[in-house]
Design an enzyme around this catalytic site. Structure first.
Site, PDB file in Angstrom:
ATOM      1  N   PRO A  91       8.433  -6.374  -7.143  1.00 15.84           N
ATOM      2  CA  PRO A  91       7.753  -7.271  -8.076  1.00 15.84           C
ATOM      3  C   PRO A  91       8.702  -8.343  -8.608  1.00 15.84           C
ATOM      4  CG  PRO A  91       7.445  -4.961  -8.700  1.00 15.84           C
ATOM      5  CD  PRO A  91       8.482  -4.986  -7.620  1.00 15.84           C
ATOM      6  N   GLU A 118      11.643   1.729  -8.831  1.00 19.91           N
ATOM      7  CA  GLU A 118      12.743   2.115  -9.727  1.00 19.91           C
ATOM      8  C   GLU A 118      14.060   1.738  -9.110  1.00 19.91           C
ATOM      9  OE1 GLU A 118      10.867   5.799  -9.087  1.00 19.91           O
ATOM     10  OE2 GLU A 118       9.594   4.057  -9.359  1.00 19.91           O
ATOM     11  N   ARG A 156      -3.191 -12.016  11.718  1.00 22.32           N
ATOM     12  CA  ARG A 156      -4.409 -12.814  11.858  1.00 22.32           C
ATOM     13  C   ARG A 156      -4.126 -14.278  12.174  1.00 22.32           C
ATOM     14  NH1 ARG A 156      -5.920 -15.599   7.663  1.00 22.32           N
ATOM     15  NH2 ARG A 156      -8.165 -15.485   7.927  1.00 22.32           N
ATOM     16  N   ASP A 171      -9.399 -21.227   5.696  1.00 19.59           N
ATOM     17  CA  ASP A 171      -8.906 -20.204   4.784  1.00 19.59           C
ATOM     18  C   ASP A 171      -8.584 -20.778   3.413  1.00 19.59           C
ATOM     19  OD1 ASP A 171      -8.931 -18.247   6.696  1.00 19.59           O
ATOM     20  OD2 ASP A 171      -6.799 -18.387   7.148  1.00 19.59           O
TER      21      ASP A 171
END
Ligand code: 4F9
Length: 255
Positions: A91, A118, A156, A171
């Site tokens: 993150p 962690e 894709r 898209d």
């Protein structure tokens, strides 16, 4: 291209490669994926791959030495003249966007490390990881789902996978805007006064009007949900005069 995935949960990946439109990219070998069980490189006698953090605190830290052994095995197996990137998912990484996906789709592949949040011993990251990527501002239990997201998005984009090459142009994000809504049969959904109709312009056969309507819907949706993307498209000069008018209308309609 070839991706090597280092993970404690290789079985999470298998189902993805045998279903759906992306299956073709994996089966054809356009996107080759090799899974590596990190535990196979663990410390004896119990194949340990993690331990408690120095300094205390909750959670476990992935040990640098098993990671170094796994990475050496992957690099030797690939035998690349030019080493590919080692990616860690976190993150705290740089946001992965469609532009980044496009770069991977056009490249030689990468080594994907699926760790736990962690932590990974920072010395391994400092010495070996080339790029940390985030797939969104939320915490997962590990990097497997982000790695699957990257593999799916890359697969894709391979030629022939979506059937119609125009799918990519449509898209969301490809043009830096969100995609417009889509409709199919029946023309009237439901009964009586509650029936939901398809927007009439889509049945008009007027292709210029249909294109304008789609572009206007895309602009309005982007203005509403992703004002950051709308502002960027504008600032980068990617909008026509008609686009800028549609955007102005969408913004005032919202006030
Ligand atoms: C990685 C979350 C990338 C979002 C890795 C726990 C992660 C993540 N984007 N969460 N480990």
């Amino acid at each position: 291209m070839r991706f090597d995935v280092i993970t404690l949960f290789p079985e999470l990946f298998a189902p993805h490669f045998v279903h759906g439109v992306t299956r073709r990219a994996f089966e054809s070998g356009q996107v080759e994926v090799k899974l590596w069980q990190l535990r196979d490189f663990g410390d004896p006698p119990h194949a340990r791959v993690d331990d408690r953090p120095y300094g205390g605190g909750p959670g476990m830290v992935l040990l640098a030495e098993p990671l170094l052994r796994a990475l050496a095995a992957v690099r030797a197996d690939r035998g690349d003249a030019e080493p590919v990137l080692l990616v860690n998912f976190s993150p705290a990484g740089r946001p992965l966007g469609q532009a980044g996906v496009g770069e991977f789709a056009a490249g030689p592949g990468a080594i994907l490390l699926c760790a736990r949040y962690e932590g990974v011993d920072q010395r391994f990251i400092d010495a070996e990881v080339d790029l940390e990527l985030s797939v969104g501002d939320y915490v997962l239990s590990g990097g497997e789902i982000p790695a699957l997201a990257l593999l799916d998005a890359v697969a894709r984009l391979q030629p022939g996978v979506l059937g119609d090459a125009r799918s990519h142009e449509q898209d969301s994000f490809s043009a830096g805007l969100l995609d417009c809504p889509h409709y199919s049969r029946p023309e009237l959904l439901g009964e009586g006064s509650a029936a939901a109709a398809v927007p009439p312009v889509l049945l008009s056969g007027n292709h210029a009007a249909i294109e304008r309507w789609r572009r206007d819907r895309a602009l309005a949706l982007t203005a509403e949900r992703r004002p950051d993307l709308a502002a960027r498209a504008e600032a980068e000069g990617r909008l026509s005069a008609a686009d800028r008018e549609a955007l102005a209308r969408a913004r005032t309609a919202k006030l």
